[in-house]
Write a protein that holds these residues in place. Sequence first.
Motif: not given
Length: 610
Positions: A377-382, A468-470, A517-518, A527-529
């Motif tokens: 909860g302290l961080v989010r995806h870059g 955009w690529f999900e 792309t990601p 990389a997770s996302c």
Amino acid sequence: MWLLFLCALCFVLVVGAALFIRKTLLKDSIFSEDSLRPPAPLVTDEKQRDAVLKKGFRRDHIPADLDAVVIGSGLGGLSAAAVLAKAGKRVLVLEQHDQAGGCCHTFQNQGFEFDVGIHYVGQLHENSLLRVALEQITEGQLQFVRLEEQFDTVLLGRGSERRAFHIHAGKEEMRESLRRQFPNDTLAVDQLMRLMKVQNTARHTPLLACLKMMPLWLVRFLMRTKLLGRISCVFGLASSSHSHLMAKLTQNKDLTALSSYFFYGAPPRDSSFLINALFLHHYKRGAYYPRGGASEFAFHIIPVIQKAGGAVLVRAPVQRVLVNKEGTTYGVTVRKGQEEVEVIAPVVISDAGIFNTFQKFLPEEIQIKPEIQSLLGLVRHGMGSFLVFVGLDGSKEELGIVSTNFWMYKHNDLDQLMEHYSSLSREEVVGNIPMVFLTFPSAKDPTSSIRQPGKSCMTLLTMAKYEWFEEWKNTKLNKRGPEYEDLKMSMARELLDWALEIFPQLRDKIVFMDAATPLSNMHYLGASCGEMYGAEHNVARFSPDVVAKIRPQTPVKGLYLTGQDVFCNRMAGALHGGLLCASALLSPKIYIDLLQLKKKLKRKTARKKA
């Protein structure tokens, strides 16, 4: 009042020092100038390099009696493993890709070599802490080329409105060049440089690392009593919004943009002033590029790991972290064909990022524990990244390309640019890309003309949302369909057209172009996302409380974090993440020993020059 403050401060420092000494002292330093060797000739033979960088995972390649296993061979994982190896530990590093290095790896296509994450590095002047650390974990084999004094050009606006600003290296030249370019804002330049100065940021920045090594109760005490802010201004700068602080210094939007042009996903209003200032300070003593290319990092760190009986194995996708009934890790499983192979070790170190570590590798019953969820909860995806790789026919001299990097923005309000860009739908992206980073890796490395004669390469980079690529996340590489390819290459052509505004002579010299792309980052880097810089580097992440809580130790006994998510992004941040991880396992004296060696080498150099 001041007497009470000093007494309290002395008490805290004495107690903290006593705890460190009692718990962590090593008998001898693992670092020594005697461990360095004269640099060996550059190895260009592919078979020799592949034997180091591409050793595949097999049961009989797993060393016996492991002390630790590392998930991921980025610089955070390799540096932690190398420091442990220097302390005599047997470490196995597992990499899911087909070559080691993470963001430090390179790839070849049609005779061109491209780097993916190491574009240039700073603070590598003689006897700097970063240089000393790299020399220790490579035994002095990693060599660097210093770039031109004007290492970056920032272009604000396009067409007739385009304004060029030049960033120079040099203890005084960086400030003086900015003063020349902003003659009506010299006071603001001086104030910015003053905040960047060693005594205000760079020397105090290790205090952020100290928060990750102190007992949490001690950090909470310092925060609750407000002693932390009195110890150093660095904590206030770390918690300050870049845009808000710069607004107090100047109303010049061009200068404000230049103070935060190292873009990494978080807009200036949401990013830490300290981190942006440190990026500028990072190159104050010069910008450098690894001689032989970015893969030299892994190529020279791996033998240090092997010397202690460890190994670095690729094509080794970790599936799970093994946890016993007592909640202690005891190894990992690796997918090999249709089976899972257990690798047993008392310590597991993850360089795969905080999200992969906690949400992918751990058993579900541990993932849902409050202490794990609290950290997440302290961080989010870059934000993800989008890269374009361009192969050019011709040498550096023939093409007229340079080692200087170019950062290009549509206008000087970076907050507005990023806010608008992030709000776009997938259908709106093409035609609205607001920024691009342009670099020529082959122009930086003099060995490139030997290794790829008559060829040059250009890399373009911008940020991109994973969403955009999900839609294509479950498709296979090179089989994602025409709609995906059309989006990818339309974005690539837009970036290329922007680059050709600066270097029009390259238009007829392009013989190869591809884009990442990601989803490419997910495939190659795990990389997770699709993030290139791990968890988002927003200002909230650098508050003292969050800095202290996100540390190498995790709520799972025997499981540790390393790399960018532990400290900060980019190469230096990943390396310090590795040092922090090794310190958590061995002793905080690791940092003290590095500093002592740095001082010793500095005195030795001074005597030679005297």
